[in-house]
Design a protein around this motif. Structure first.
Motif, short mmCIF file in Angstrom:
data_model
loop_
_atom_site.label_atom_id
_atom_site.label_comp_id
_atom_site.label_asym_id
_atom_site.label_seq_id
_atom_site.Cartn_x
_atom_site.Cartn_y
_atom_site.Cartn_z
N VAL A 171 0.84 -1.20 0.00
CA VAL A 171 0.00 0.00 0.00
C VAL A 171 0.87 1.25 0.00
O VAL A 171 0.61 2.21 -0.73
N TRP A 172 1.93 1.24 0.81
CA TRP A 172 2.84 2.38 0.81
C TRP A 172 3.43 2.60 -0.57
O TRP A 172 3.45 3.73 -1.09
N LEU A 173 3.90 1.53 -1.21
CA LEU A 173 4.53 1.65 -2.52
C LEU A 173 3.53 2.15 -3.56
O LEU A 173 3.85 3.03 -4.37
N ALA A 174 2.32 1.61 -3.53
CA ALA A 174 1.29 2.04 -4.48
C ALA A 174 0.99 3.52 -4.32
O ALA A 174 0.80 4.25 -5.30
N LEU A 175 0.96 4.00 -3.08
CA LEU A 175 0.70 5.41 -2.84
C LEU A 175 1.86 6.26 -3.36
O LEU A 175 1.66 7.35 -3.89
N ARG A 176 3.08 5.75 -3.23
CA ARG A 176 4.26 6.42 -3.78
C ARG A 176 4.11 6.55 -5.31
O ARG A 176 4.41 7.60 -5.90
N LEU A 177 3.64 5.50 -5.95
CA LEU A 177 3.51 5.52 -7.40
C LEU A 177 2.39 6.44 -7.86
O LEU A 177 2.52 7.10 -8.90
N LYS A 178 1.30 6.49 -7.11
CA LYS A 178 0.15 7.31 -7.50
C LYS A 178 0.34 8.79 -7.17
O LYS A 178 -0.25 9.65 -7.80
N GLY A 179 1.15 9.08 -6.16
CA GLY A 179 1.34 10.47 -5.76
C GLY A 179 0.20 10.92 -4.88
O GLY A 179 0.36 11.15 -3.68
N LEU A 180 -0.97 11.07 -5.45
CA LEU A 180 -2.19 11.42 -4.73
C LEU A 180 -3.25 10.43 -5.19
O LEU A 180 -3.70 10.49 -6.34
N GLY A 181 -3.62 9.48 -4.32
CA GLY A 181 -4.45 8.39 -4.79
C GLY A 181 -5.71 8.13 -4.01
O GLY A 181 -5.75 8.30 -2.80
#
Length: 285
Positions: free
Chosen positions: A74-84
């Motif tokens: 989840v942390w990594l996905a949020l890093r990739l999305k920026g604002l998700g």
């Protein structure tokens, strides 16, 4: 969500749900051991449980590749999305949206991300502390799993493909100089914006993407052989390519949707975050 995070409590079925506390904010609660853990869903998917010290540990799946704990995903996905949004963050690694919302609440409570409402839509963004701590956790996972060498090799192979993708996207948006309709009064380097009125021109670029897609498969195979969290990239790339081939032209370069370029960008950012590489230092790894 207001200023802080949600509390996760079991409902009558024993599953967790997120509820506000007396202050109107949310937080997650520990289990009987005093530690947090994420349980498998009905499909029996991997769970991350605390060891004797109360820390989380991840284990290899049946294929032998390392499986990351959901909180790190989840942390990594949020890093990739920026604002998700919750659903978008969950989709990156194929996680359950309810579990993702709970884990985002935990990250929020720990000061690793913040909740924002954008146009009436709840979204999350990493804090500077969350970004730094997440990078440290990724590095520790890579070393603990003994996969750094393979991931680095895959990154180098990806890096050689990146210029092809960039040129392909440019040609998709702006007609190449040798195209009969190219206009010297056009934007950028003199080409005219592609209005997609020439199906042969578009088909040639899609053919180039199909070839590149085959080369990318080798990179993904390397990554998936050692890190299970890369498994979800191949179906996301395939979905974008299939839609593009079916005539949905937005699925090559359009941002803010799961286009081929969006997934490509996220894979690139994933590798940079995993290996702790600054974009300014690319090419020196």
């Amino acid at each position: 969500m207001s200023d802080t995070a949600h509390r996760s409590e079991p409902d009558a079925s024993g599953s967790h749900r997120s509820e506000p506390d007396a202050s109107g904010s949310h937080r997650s609660e520990p289990d009987a051991s005093g530690s947090h853990r994420s349980e498998p869903d009905a499909s029996g998917s991997h769970r991350s449980e605390p060891d004797a010290s109360g820390s989380h540990r991840s284990e290899p799946d049946a294929s032998g590749s390392h499986r990351s704990e959901p909180r790190l995903l989840v942390w990594l996905a949020l890093r990739l999305k920026g604002l998700g949004e919750v659903d978008d963050v969950a989709a990156v690694h194929g996680l359950d949206p309810d579990e993702t919302e709970w884990l985002l609440a935990e990250l929020d409570a720990a000061g690793h991300c913040m909740f924002r409402e954008v146009g009436g839509v709840p979204k999350f963004i990493l804090t500077p502390t969350g970004r730094d701590d997440g990078e440290a956790a990724l590095a520790a996972e890579l070393d603990a799993a003994g996969t750094r060498e393979t991931v680095t090799a895959a990154y180098r192979d990806f890096w050689t493909l990146n210029p092809k993708m960039l040129l392909l996207c440019t040609d998709w948006q702006v007609l190449s100089e040798d195209h009969p309709a190219a206009d010297t009064d056009g934007p950028g380097d003199g080409g005219r914006l592609n209005d997609h009125s020439d199906p042969d021109y578009d088909a040639a670029i899609i053919n180039r993407l199909e070839s590149l897609h085959g080369e990318l498969s080798g990179v993904l195979d390397q990554l998936c052989s050692v890190m299970a969290r890369y498994d979800n990239y191949a179906p996301r790339f395939a979905e974008a390519l299939t839609r593009l081939q079916a005539g949905e032209l937005d699925y090559l370069t359009k941002p803010m949707m799961p286009s081929y370029h969006t997934v490509w960008f996220e894979l690139h950012e994933d590798l940079l975050a995993t290996l702790g590489i600054n974009r300014a230092d690319e090419g020196s790894v």
